[in-house]
Design an enzyme around this catalytic site. Sequence first.
Site, PDB file in Angstrom:
ATOM      1  CG  HIS A  62     -47.029   1.603  33.408  1.00  0.00           C
ATOM      2  ND1 HIS A  62     -45.818   1.886  34.306  1.00  0.00           N
ATOM      3  CD2 HIS A  62     -46.673   1.462  32.073  1.00  0.00           C
ATOM      4  CE1 HIS A  62     -44.911   1.624  33.582  1.00  0.00           C
ATOM      5  NE2 HIS A  62     -45.040   1.461  32.156  1.00  0.00           N
ATOM      6  CG  ASP A  64     -50.720  -0.571  37.393  1.00  0.00           C
ATOM      7  OD1 ASP A  64     -50.203   0.064  36.451  1.00  0.00           O
ATOM      8  OD2 ASP A  64     -50.163  -0.619  38.383  1.00  0.00           O
ATOM      9  CG  HIS A  65     -50.907   3.762  38.284  1.00  0.00           C
ATOM     10  ND1 HIS A  65     -50.634   4.346  39.314  1.00  0.00           N
ATOM     11  CD2 HIS A  65     -50.192   2.588  38.271  1.00  0.00           C
ATOM     12  CE1 HIS A  65     -49.790   3.718  40.042  1.00  0.00           C
ATOM     13  NE2 HIS A  65     -49.613   2.567  39.268  1.00  0.00           N
TER      14      HIS A  65
END
Length: 297
Positions: A62, A64-65
Amino acid sequence: MEIIFLGTSSAVHSYTRNHPAIILKAFGEIILFDCGEGTQRQLIFAKISPMKISKIFISHYHGDHILGLPGLLQSMNFRGRETKLTIYGPKGLNALKNAILNLGYCKIDFPIEFIEIGTETIECCEEYIIRSQHVNHQVPCLAYAVEELKKPRFLRQKAIELGVPVGPAFGKLHNGEEIEINGKIIKPEQVLGPARKGIKITYSGDTAPCEEMIDFAKDSTILIHESTYMNEDADKAEENFHSTSSDAARIAKKSNSKQLVLTHFSTRYATLDDLLKEAKKIFKNTKLAKDFMKIEI
């Protein structure tokens, strides 16, 4: 050992929280877990050189990672990095590698090894062991555990009583080698105490509560667990395969962890005070992570 939180938000940045990234300083290494957008700037504020990072562990893909990874790698190259970097992640890492190397005019001259992993022992040496575990998220996602391997205590007086002369023989026995003294074999187990438990740090990645996480986090010195939602939004946590603060606290309690650190907070909450209270009702030794917070162990 030292843990430094570079980013503690979830899918969206806030004024005070960056996307997920955690530094572990241990065993003479600097290790990065996840690399959200803006991580390299957070490294500057934390006074950590990206050139010294030896390994990067990605929990899942994802945005945000991982969105900080392309820029971080290009900056390392621009600054003349020569030493090898190893990047670990679940299935799909090779696709990410190809995307990074084909993003704009990307130039990487230093050696990088991308290693796809599953539930397994990743690294094992004299000082530590690193393991990974699949957890319960919408996409393939891994939790990670770093465990210190401590040698049993050397029983000096016992060794002397067995006729072992003070000196290099002590070190050989402590390192697990047999020695011979006047025709008699002295085995390490004769002069070593019981096995000693080392420090264990476990990081959940993104996950809904699951038995696998409880087993994996067993006896953690510090459990770093995502806590995206409060109890009032438990339906959203279930829908999105995330955990509430109470979920994380129950995992800490059932796994016999010593300390719980909550992270990966939704920006929907103006304050996290109630989230912390919910967790502490179940597991008292809980704290909230914040950007640039340091924990020394």
